[in-house]
Design an enzyme around this catalytic site. Structure first.
Site, PDB file in Angstrom:
ATOM      1  N   LYS A  39       0.833  -1.202   0.000  1.00  0.00           N
ATOM      2  CA  LYS A  39       0.000   0.000   0.000  1.00  0.00           C
ATOM      3  C   LYS A  39       0.874   1.261   0.000  1.00  0.00           C
ATOM      4  O   LYS A  39       0.679   2.159  -0.814  1.00  0.00           O
ATOM      5  CB  LYS A  39      -0.857  -0.079   1.270  1.00  0.00           C
ATOM      6  CG  LYS A  39      -1.929   0.944   1.425  1.00  0.00           C
ATOM      7  CD  LYS A  39      -3.006   0.437   2.381  1.00  0.00           C
ATOM      8  CE  LYS A  39      -2.663   0.570   3.845  1.00  0.00           C
ATOM      9  NZ  LYS A  39      -2.815   1.918   4.383  1.00  0.00           N
ATOM     10  N   SER A  40       1.863   1.302   0.895  1.00  0.00           N
ATOM     11  CA  SER A  40       2.693   2.514   1.002  1.00  0.00           C
ATOM     12  C   SER A  40       3.434   2.788  -0.302  1.00  0.00           C
ATOM     13  O   SER A  40       3.525   3.935  -0.752  1.00  0.00           O
ATOM     14  CB  SER A  40       3.737   2.334   2.112  1.00  0.00           C
ATOM     15  OG  SER A  40       3.104   2.281   3.357  1.00  0.00           O
ATOM     16  N   ARG A  65       2.971   5.977  -3.119  1.00  0.00           N
ATOM     17  CA  ARG A  65       4.134   6.792  -3.503  1.00  0.00           C
ATOM     18  C   ARG A  65       4.431   6.701  -4.993  1.00  0.00           C
ATOM     19  O   ARG A  65       4.977   7.640  -5.579  1.00  0.00           O
ATOM     20  CB  ARG A  65       5.343   6.393  -2.657  1.00  0.00           C
ATOM     21  CG  ARG A  65       5.218   6.937  -1.215  1.00  0.00           C
ATOM     22  CD  ARG A  65       5.993   6.115  -0.235  1.00  0.00           C
ATOM     23  NE  ARG A  65       6.024   6.673   1.109  1.00  0.00           N
ATOM     24  CZ  ARG A  65       5.089   6.455   2.045  1.00  0.00           C
ATOM     25  NH1 ARG A  65       4.024   5.719   1.789  1.00  0.00           N
ATOM     26  NH2 ARG A  65       5.203   7.002   3.253  1.00  0.00           N
ATOM     27  N   GLY A  86      -5.153   7.683   5.817  1.00  0.00           N
ATOM     28  CA  GLY A  86      -4.314   8.695   6.456  1.00  0.00           C
ATOM     29  C   GLY A  86      -3.103   9.021   5.596  1.00  0.00           C
ATOM     30  O   GLY A  86      -2.653  10.168   5.545  1.00  0.00           O
ATOM     31  N   ARG A 115      -8.850  11.796  12.909  1.00  0.00           N
ATOM     32  CA  ARG A 115      -7.413  11.575  13.147  1.00  0.00           C
ATOM     33  C   ARG A 115      -6.625  12.895  13.135  1.00  0.00           C
ATOM     34  O   ARG A 115      -6.983  13.830  12.424  1.00  0.00           O
ATOM     35  CB  ARG A 115      -6.862  10.582  12.105  1.00  0.00           C
ATOM     36  CG  ARG A 115      -7.516   9.222  12.276  1.00  0.00           C
ATOM     37  CD  ARG A 115      -7.045   8.224  11.255  1.00  0.00           C
ATOM     38  NE  ARG A 115      -5.631   7.926  11.367  1.00  0.00           N
ATOM     39  CZ  ARG A 115      -4.973   7.142  10.529  1.00  0.00           C
ATOM     40  NH1 ARG A 115      -5.603   6.590   9.505  1.00  0.00           N
ATOM     41  NH2 ARG A 115      -3.702   6.913  10.700  1.00  0.00           N
ATOM     42  N   GLN A 147       4.512   9.175   7.575  1.00  0.00           N
ATOM     43  CA  GLN A 147       3.555  10.099   6.954  1.00  0.00           C
ATOM     44  C   GLN A 147       3.979  11.541   7.192  1.00  0.00           C
ATOM     45  O   GLN A 147       3.920  12.378   6.281  1.00  0.00           O
ATOM     46  CB  GLN A 147       2.146   9.834   7.499  1.00  0.00           C
ATOM     47  CG  GLN A 147       1.612   8.475   7.053  1.00  0.00           C
ATOM     48  CD  GLN A 147       0.244   8.152   7.605  1.00  0.00           C
ATOM     49  OE1 GLN A 147      -0.294   8.869   8.453  1.00  0.00           O
ATOM     50  NE2 GLN A 147      -0.335   7.067   7.134  1.00  0.00           N
ATOM     51  N   ASP A 157       2.210  -1.282  12.002  1.00  0.00           N
ATOM     52  CA  ASP A 157       0.908  -1.762  11.514  1.00  0.00           C
ATOM     53  C   ASP A 157       0.652  -3.226  11.872  1.00  0.00           C
ATOM     54  O   ASP A 157      -0.449  -3.731  11.688  1.00  0.00           O
ATOM     55  CB  ASP A 157       0.818  -1.590   9.987  1.00  0.00           C
ATOM     56  CG  ASP A 157       0.736  -0.117   9.606  1.00  0.00           C
ATOM     57  OD1 ASP A 157       0.389   0.706  10.475  1.00  0.00           O
ATOM     58  OD2 ASP A 157       1.020   0.208   8.438  1.00  0.00           O
ATOM     59  N   LYS A 203      -4.571   5.565  14.962  1.00  0.00           N
ATOM     60  CA  LYS A 203      -4.676   4.867  13.672  1.00  0.00           C
ATOM     61  C   LYS A 203      -6.135   4.843  13.215  1.00  0.00           C
ATOM     62  O   LYS A 203      -6.942   5.613  13.700  1.00  0.00           O
ATOM     63  CB  LYS A 203      -4.098   3.461  13.799  1.00  0.00           C
ATOM     64  CG  LYS A 203      -2.601   3.458  14.102  1.00  0.00           C
ATOM     65  CD  LYS A 203      -1.800   3.957  12.910  1.00  0.00           C
ATOM     66  CE  LYS A 203      -0.322   4.046  13.219  1.00  0.00           C
ATOM     67  NZ  LYS A 203       0.437   4.702  12.168  1.00  0.00           N
ATOM     68  N   ARG A 245      -6.222   1.759  18.205  1.00  0.00           N
ATOM     69  CA  ARG A 245      -5.813   0.349  18.096  1.00  0.00           C
ATOM     70  C   ARG A 245      -5.355  -0.258  19.415  1.00  0.00           C
ATOM     71  O   ARG A 245      -5.294  -1.472  19.526  1.00  0.00           O
ATOM     72  CB  ARG A 245      -4.703   0.187  17.053  1.00  0.00           C
ATOM     73  CG  ARG A 245      -5.265  -0.045  15.692  1.00  0.00           C
ATOM     74  CD  ARG A 245      -4.222  -0.501  14.684  1.00  0.00           C
ATOM     75  NE  ARG A 245      -4.812  -0.373  13.369  1.00  0.00           N
ATOM     76  CZ  ARG A 245      -4.142  -0.137  12.258  1.00  0.00           C
ATOM     77  NH1 ARG A 245      -2.838  -0.016  12.285  1.00  0.00           N
ATOM     78  NH2 ARG A 245      -4.785  -0.039  11.106  1.00  0.00           N
TER      79      ARG A 245
HETATM   80  C1  S3P Z   1       2.384   4.806   6.448  1.00  0.00           C
HETATM   81  C2  S3P Z   1       2.982   5.167   7.639  1.00  0.00           C
HETATM   82  C3  S3P Z   1       2.544   4.677   8.962  1.00  0.00           C
HETATM   83  C4  S3P Z   1       1.633   3.479   8.811  1.00  0.00           C
HETATM   84  C5  S3P Z   1       0.604   3.661   7.740  1.00  0.00           C
HETATM   85  C6  S3P Z   1       1.262   3.872   6.396  1.00  0.00           C
HETATM   86  C7  S3P Z   1       2.919   5.361   5.194  1.00  0.00           C
HETATM   87  O1  S3P Z   1       1.822   5.712   9.604  1.00  0.00           O
HETATM   88  O2  S3P Z   1       1.001   3.211  10.046  1.00  0.00           O
HETATM   89  O3  S3P Z   1      -0.233   2.511   7.664  1.00  0.00           O
HETATM   90  O4  S3P Z   1       2.603   4.812   4.115  1.00  0.00           O
HETATM   91  O5  S3P Z   1       3.662   6.337   5.258  1.00  0.00           O
HETATM   92  P1  S3P Z   1       2.530   6.803  10.555  1.00  0.00           P
HETATM   93  O6  S3P Z   1       3.417   7.622   9.709  1.00  0.00           O
HETATM   94  O7  S3P Z   1       1.394   7.605  11.127  1.00  0.00           O
HETATM   95  O8  S3P Z   1       3.258   6.016  11.595  1.00  0.00           O
END
Ligand code: S3P
Length: 431
Positions: A23-24, A28, A94, A122, A168, A318, A345, A349
């Site tokens: 996903k991350s 990007r 988020g 959030r 993030q 996560d 989150k 959580r």
């Molecule tokens: C993510 C960063 C993490 C993670 C989220 C995805 C990202 O969050 O928990 O599921 O893709 O940058 P945080 O930056 O709030 O820790």
């Protein structure tokens, strides 16, 4: 939203699966790919709703997007992006909201970012504050969404010391920094996932990373980015549910293919080794600056509890709900500390994981910054569970049910579509 009955499994998990895209990295790919000056092909793009939210936002902003097949697409920003008059909907994501707050702050048009009920609760001050220090204009609902962003081409580079290790926050500032005047440098106390830095490096950006007495840093300056193709590695956070399931379901033996093995994400593997799990990494390689490999996991009758705290936390942030499940089936006590940000989150959580698993019969206690779990030989199950808008809770409850004694009802299971629409289908393939 669909409820499901999660049943105990009375046969082992066996076989091979290919884990769906990260996903991350998918987010990007679109976001940083759009900053290059040409066409970028993204293969193995996530079908999770969060990444679709990012993609739809960019389509609304005028990015040219063409699907070659359901997981391969090209993006092309040669005509630039333009203002979208409506609201840009981040849904439950988020990552979309925080990264795009930085990205859109440096554009020469205005934007409004909105989210669903969970995302709208959030905290966004963690990005609004540094972005405003750079000269951004962001109005919010007391630090929460919706975010109204007045874009400007006049952002200034800053050096920012983040109190939390958050990818993030770091990525939001770096994305704003890419369009700012001068250098933007972000420090964090521990290294959080570094996919933003890896992808910028892959596109030959002027980005530096390292650590010194002040912490871990990443710094960026604007430069021309070369378009190149991206392959999205598999999601280790999705794979974690299968690693846990194979560890606790008797006689299981599975291979999970294409798992992203970036060191900033592999805390779950370190913990599995520490817990005495039967796990092996096979065939490691690197694709567009991200490590990837296959993982073999077998049933572990002798899992043992452990302490999880400090700099490993961002490397498994996560995975903590599913680690709680594993801990419930281990011998002895597991203590998880320094994870207070879990309260921010998709759900709270800490309290939601503890109350759901407690209902199933786990000996689990929420603390201010984590959990205390005493392993048990048997988990009763046989209850109704509410994932509270949180995909990772829905999947953790499902895995816990596989090794418990009675069926449980998991409400609103479709929340899994946020990151992992293929979840049930892949479990079906292993049984
Ligand atoms: C993510 C960063 C993490 C993670 C989220 C995805 C990202 O969050 O928990 O599921 O893709 O940058 P945080 O930056 O709030 O820790």
């Amino acid at each position: 939203m669909k409820d499901i009955i999660a049943k105990p499994l009375n046969s082992p998990l066996k076989g091979e699966i290919i884990i769906p895209p990260d996903k991350s990295v998918s987010h990007r790919g679109i976001i940083i790919g759009s900053l290059t000056c040409g066409k970028v092909k993204i293969s193995n793009f996530s079908k999770g709703q969060d990444c679709i939210s990012t993609l739809n936002i960019f389509k609304n902003l005028g990015l040219e997007v063409d699907f070659i097949d359901d997981k391969t697409l090209t993006i092309n920003s040669k005509n630039g992006l333009k203002e979208y008059k409506g609201s840009l909907d981040c849904g439950n994501s988020g990552t979309s909201m925080r990264l795009l707050a930085g990205y859109l702050s440096g554009m020469d048009f205005n934007s409004r970012l909105i989210g669903d009920v969970s995302l709208s609760k959030r905290p966004m001050r963690r990005v609004i504050e540094p972005l405003c220090q750079m000269g951004a204009f962001i109005a919010s609902n007391e630090g929460k969404a919706p975010l109204d962003i007045r874009g400007t081409k006049k952002l200034n580079g800053i050096t920012y010391f983040s109190k939390i290790a958050s990818a993030q926050v770091k990525s939001s500032i770096l994305l704003a920094g890419f369009n700012a005047v001068g250098e933007t440098k972000v420090y964090e106390p521990f290294l959080s996932r570094n996919h933003t830095e890896n992808m910028f490096k892959y596109f030959d950006a002027d980005i530096k990373t390292g650590n010194d007495a002040k912490g871990f840093y990443s710094s960026i300056r604007n430069t021309f980015l070369c378009p190149k193709d991206i392959f999205v590695v598999g999601d280790i956070s999705s794979a974690a549910f299968f690693m846990a399931a194979a560890s606790i379901v008797k006689d299981s033996d599975i291979i999970i293919k294409n798992v992203g093995l970036n060191e900033t994400r592999t805390g779950i593997i370190d913990v599995l080794f520490k817990m005495n799990a039967d796990i092996e990494i096979l065939d490691k390689k690197t694709v567009n600056n991200e490590d990837m490999g296959d993982i073999r996991v077998k049933y572990s009758p002798n899992l043992k509890g452990c302490e999880i705290s400090g700099n490993i936390i961002p490397r498994l942030i996560d995975e903590i709900p599913i680690i709680c499940v594993l801990a419930g089936f281990a011998n002895g006590q597991t203590v998880i500390k320094d994870a207070q940000d879990l309260k921010n989150k998709e759900s709270d959580r800490i309290n939601c994981t503890a109350s759901g698993l407690y209902k199933m019969g786990f000996d689990i206690k929420a603390t201010e910054d984590g959990f205390i779990i005493n392993g048990k030989k048997e988990i009763e199950g046989g209850c109704e569970l509410d994932p509270n808008h949180d995909h990772r809770l829905a999947m953790s409850y499902y895995v816990a049910s596989l090794a418990s004694k009675k069926d449980s009802l998991i409400k609103d299971f479709s929340w899994v579509n946020t990151s992992f629409p293929e979840f049930l289908k892949l479990f079906g393939e292993l049984n």
